[in-house]
Motif scaffolding. Structure first.
Motif, PDB file in Angstrom:
ATOM      1  N   THR A 140       1.055  -0.839   0.244  1.00  0.00           N
ATOM      2  CA  THR A 140      -0.384  -0.257   0.190  1.00  0.00           C
ATOM      3  C   THR A 140       0.887   1.543  -0.094  1.00  0.00           C
ATOM      4  N   GLY A 141       0.237   2.404  -0.761  1.00  0.00           N
ATOM      5  CA  GLY A 141       1.218   3.510  -0.671  1.00  0.00           C
ATOM      6  C   GLY A 141       0.625   4.335  -0.980  1.00  0.00           C
ATOM      7  N   ILE A 142       0.795   5.834  -1.679  1.00  0.00           N
ATOM      8  CA  ILE A 142       0.240   7.152  -1.358  1.00  0.00           C
ATOM      9  C   ILE A 142       0.883   7.721  -3.282  1.00  0.00           C
ATOM     10  N   VAL A 143      -0.319   7.988  -3.559  1.00  0.00           N
ATOM     11  CA  VAL A 143       0.069   8.048  -5.117  1.00  0.00           C
ATOM     12  C   VAL A 143       0.716   9.271  -4.733  1.00  0.00           C
ATOM     13  N   LYS A 144       2.262   9.947  -5.118  1.00  0.00           N
ATOM     14  CA  LYS A 144       3.121  10.408  -5.577  1.00  0.00           C
ATOM     15  C   LYS A 144       3.019  11.523  -6.957  1.00  0.00           C
ATOM     16  N   ARG A 145       2.684  11.289  -7.630  1.00  0.00           N
ATOM     17  CA  ARG A 145       2.622  11.700  -8.783  1.00  0.00           C
ATOM     18  C   ARG A 145       1.842  10.810  -9.964  1.00  0.00           C
ATOM     19  N   VAL A 146       1.224  11.084 -11.282  1.00  0.00           N
ATOM     20  CA  VAL A 146       1.364  11.461 -12.250  1.00  0.00           C
ATOM     21  C   VAL A 146       1.346  11.665 -13.337  1.00  0.00           C
ATOM     22  N   GLU A 147       2.196  10.603 -14.923  1.00  0.00           N
ATOM     23  CA  GLU A 147       2.501  10.981 -15.414  1.00  0.00           C
ATOM     24  C   GLU A 147       2.367  10.096 -16.954  1.00  0.00           C
ATOM     25  N   ARG A 148       2.008  11.148 -17.814  1.00  0.00           N
ATOM     26  CA  ARG A 148       2.116   9.886 -19.583  1.00  0.00           C
ATOM     27  C   ARG A 148       1.055   9.119 -18.609  1.00  0.00           C
ATOM     28  N   GLY A 149       0.206   9.026 -17.908  1.00  0.00           N
ATOM     29  CA  GLY A 149      -0.533   7.364 -17.180  1.00  0.00           C
ATOM     30  C   GLY A 149      -0.069   6.891 -16.626  1.00  0.00           C
ATOM     31  N   ASN A 150       1.137   6.619 -16.322  1.00  0.00           N
ATOM     32  CA  ASN A 150       1.686   5.959 -15.353  1.00  0.00           C
ATOM     33  C   ASN A 150       1.596   6.712 -13.751  1.00  0.00           C
ATOM     34  N   TYR A 152       3.025   6.913 -10.076  1.00  0.00           N
ATOM     35  CA  TYR A 152       4.230   7.171  -9.438  1.00  0.00           C
ATOM     36  C   TYR A 152       4.427   6.867  -7.915  1.00  0.00           C
ATOM     37  N   VAL A 153       3.719   6.079  -6.883  1.00  0.00           N
ATOM     38  CA  VAL A 153       3.128   5.718  -5.740  1.00  0.00           C
ATOM     39  C   VAL A 153       4.575   5.279  -4.217  1.00  0.00           C
ATOM     40  N   ASP A 154       4.602   6.523  -3.167  1.00  0.00           N
ATOM     41  CA  ASP A 154       5.223   6.339  -2.079  1.00  0.00           C
ATOM     42  C   ASP A 154       5.314   5.225  -1.260  1.00  0.00           C
ATOM     43  N   LEU A 155       5.631   4.249  -1.008  1.00  0.00           N
ATOM     44  CA  LEU A 155       5.951   3.269  -0.317  1.00  0.00           C
ATOM     45  C   LEU A 155       6.400   3.712   1.261  1.00  0.00           C
ATOM     46  N   GLY A 156       6.649   5.572   1.690  1.00  0.00           N
ATOM     47  CA  GLY A 156       7.408   5.047   2.347  1.00  0.00           C
ATOM     48  C   GLY A 156       8.802   5.526   2.828  1.00  0.00           C
TER      49      GLY A 156
END
Length: 491
Positions: A140-150, A152-156
Motif C-alpha cells: 500500500t502507498g500514496i500516489v505521488k504523481r501521475v505522468e503520461r498515464g503512469n 508513481y507511488v510513495d511507499l514510505g
C-alpha cells in the motif's frame, strides 16, 4: 564549522532515510577527492571526528615489498619503515598530518557530487533490501504523481511505479490517493532501483483471496490456477486438502461476502470460482460454466479438447469477444475447440465415413466389419496397428489369429505409406526393404520409431535398435552398416 558538519549529516540522514554513519563516510570520501587537487600525487586520508566534527587530513605511506615499490611519495620499503618504527612490517601504514584545505567552487562542486552519489547508492541498496524480499506481496502507498498515464507511488521508504498497462481499464488515480497493488518486481538499474507494482497481474487476485479467505491462509484450500482478463473477468481453480471443506464455498463466503470484498477492490471485476480436478474433461466443463456442455472429446496427443454445446449455449460458452473460452483455456492449460452440437454431429459422421473407407481399402474388409471397428472406437490404422492384441480379439468374437492378421495388415499399410512418402521426398532410391537382412517385421518396428528411411537408420546406433523383436545386436549393427553403405557414407 565542525558542529555544522555534524548537523548537516544528521539532517541528510533523516531526509534520505539512511544511516548517519554512511553520510559521514560519504563526506570523508568527498573531502578526500577534493584534497587530491591540493596535494596531487599523495595518498590522502580524510577523517571526521564523530563527536566534535573536527576534520583531519593525513598523508598515508604504506610499507610494501620491494617488487611493489612504485611510488616513493606513498610507499616505504621495509627498512625505511623500521627506521621510523622498529615494529613496522609489510602493510603497516604511517600517517602524516596535512594542513586543512580551502574548498574552492570546483572542489566544493566535486565534493557535492561525491556525497550525492554515495547517498543515491545507499538509497538504492536500502530499497532493494527493503522490497526485494516482498516481491509477490500486496503493498500500500500514496500516489505521488501521475505522468503520461503512469502512476508513481510513495511507499514510505521508497518509490514505486505502476505503468499504464498495470492499471485496470478505466481506472484513474490522483495525487494523494491511497492505492493497494501487487509488488511485481524490484529491478536494480544504474539509474537506481525501480519497484514495479501492478493491479492487473493475476497475483493481485491470488493475494486478495489469501487475505479474505482464512482457509487459504491456513493451507486447507489452495488456488491451483488463475486466468485473468483485468477489470473484466477472472477464473480461479481451487482445491481442498480436507474432504470436509468445500473449496468453492470457502472462497465465496457467507452470502458471497468474501468474493464480494475482492470484487469491490477490483472495481466490479467478475470472478468465477471453479473446483480443480485432475480429470481434464471435467475441469474444462467446469471452466466453461455457465455454459452447459453436451459432449467432450479429449485428444492428449495434441493437448486439445473438442467441446460440443447446444446452439443456445454456444454464445455463452464463447463469451463476449471469446473471453469465456479463452480464460477457460488459460486456466486449464488445454486448447479448447468449441462447436455446436450440429457441427459436432456432422464432423463425427465425416470421421466415421472416412474411417470406414480407410479400413475397407487398407485392411480389405467389407463395409459391415469396418463399421464394427468404428463402433469399437477405432478410427485410424494407427489405432489398430499399435494397440494391444486383446483390444482387437474382443471384437465380434474374433480369435487371436484373425486379430493378429488385422494388425499385421494395418502395419504393412502404414509401412508402405511411410516408405512411399520417403521415396517422394527423393532422399534415396533405396528403400528400407531393399537392405540385406531386412524383414517387414523389423521394418514395421523401425517405422513405429519414425525410422522410415535409409538415412534415418544410418544415423542410428546399434544400441538404439537392438531391442527390436527378432533382431540381435550383431544383426542390428549389420543393418546399420548396410544403411550407411546405401546412403553413401563411405563414398
Amino acid at each position: 564549522m565542525n558542529v555544522e558538519i555534524l548537523a548537516v549529516a544528521d539532517a541528510v540522514a533523516r531526509e534520505k532515510s539512511v544511516e548517519r554513519e554512511l553520510v559521514l563516510e560519504a563526506m570523508e570520501q568527498a573531502l578526500k577527492t577534493a584534497a587530491r587537487r591540493t596535494y596531487p600525487g599523495k595518498e590522502v586520508l580524510a577523517e571526521i571526528d564523530r563527536m566534535t566534527g573536527e576534520i583531519r587530513l593525513f598523508h598515508v605511506r604504506t610499507v610494501v615489498i620491494e617488487e611493489e615499490f612504485e611510488e616513493e611519495e606513498n610507499h616505504l620499503t621495509l627498512e625505511q619503515g623500521q627506521e621510523i618504527d622498529p615494529a613496522a612490517e609489510i602493510g603497516t601504514e604511517f600517517r602524516e598530518a596535512l594542513p586543512p584545505i580551502e574548498l574552492g567552487r570546483i572542489a566544493a562542486q566535486t565534493a557535492k557530487q561525491v556525497i550525492n552519489q554515495k547517498i543515491r547508492e545507499a538509497e538504492r541498496d536500502r530499497v532493494i533490501a527493503e522490497y526485494e524480499p516482498r516481491v509477490g506481496e500486496l503493498i500500500t502507498g500514496i500516489v505521488k504523481r501521475v505522468e503520461r498515464g503512469n502512476v508513481y507511488v510513495d511507499l514510505g521508504r521508497g518509490e514505486a511505479v505502476m505503468y499504464r498497462e498495470d492499471l485496470l481499464p478505466r481506472e484513474t488515480f490522483r495525487q494523494g490517493d491511497r492505492v493497494r497493488a501487487y509488488l511485481r518486481e524490484v529491478r536494480n538499474q544504474t539509474k537506481g532501483p525501480l519497484v514495479f507494482i501492478s493491479r492487473s497481474d493475476a497475483g493481485m487476485v491470488l493475494r486478495l483471496f489469501e487475505q479474505e479467505v482464512p482457509e487459504i491462509e491456513d493451507g486447507v484450500v489452495a488456488i491451483q490456477a488463475i486466468a485473468r482478463d483485468p477489470g473484466s473477468r477472472s477464473k480461479i481453480a481451487v482445491i481442498s486438502t480436507d474432504a470436509a471443506v468445500d473449496p468453492v464455498g470457502a472462497c465465496v463466503g457467507m452470502r458471497g461476502a468474501r468474493v464480494q470484498a475482492v470484487v469491490n477492490e477490483l472495481h466490479g471485476e467478475k470472478i468465477d470460482i471453479i473446483e480443480w480436478t485432475e480429470d481434464p474433461a471435467v475441469f474444462v466443463v467446469n471452466a466453461l460454466a455457465p455454459a452447459e456442455i453436451e459432449r467432450v472429446l479429449v485428444d492428449e496427443a495434441t493437448n486439445t479438447i473438442e467441446v460440443a454445446v447446444s446452439e443456445e449455449n454456444l454464445a455463452i460458452a464463447i463469451g463476449r469477444r471469446g473471453q469465456n473460452v479463452r480464460l477457460a483455456s488459460e486456466l486449464t492449460g488445454w486448447g479448447i475447440e468449441l462447436m455446436s452440437a450440429g457441427e459436432e454431429k456432422e464432423r463425427r459422421s465425416e470421421e466415421i465415413a472416412s474411417a470406414k473407407v480407410v479400413f475397407q481399402e487398407g485392411l480389405d474388409v467389407d463395409e459391415d466389419f469396418a463399421a464394427v471397428l468404428v463402433d469399437e472406437g477405432f478410427f485410424s490404422l494407427e489405432d489398430l496397428a499399435y494397440c494391444a492384441i486383446e483390444d482387437i480379439s474382443g471384437i465380434g468374437g474374433l480369435d487371436a489369429e484373425v486379430a493378429q492378421e488385422l494388425q499385421k495388415r494395418a502395419r504393412n499399410v502404414l509401412l508402405d505409406q511411410a516408405l512411399q512418402v520417403n521415396a517422394e521426398e527423393g532422399e534415396t532410391a533405396v528403400s528400407l526393404l531393399d537392405l540385406p537382412g531386412m524383414t517387414r517385421e523389423v521394418a514395421e518396428q523401425l517405422a513405429a520409431r519414425e525410422m522410415v528411411s535409409v538415412q534415418a537408420l544410418a544415423d542410428a546406433a546399434g544400441d538404439e535398435i537392438e531391442d527390436i523383436e527378432g533382431l540381435s545386436r550383431e544383426q542390428a549393427d549389420a543393418l546399420i552398416i548396410a544403411a550407411r553403405e546405401a546412403s553413401g557414407w563411405f563414398d
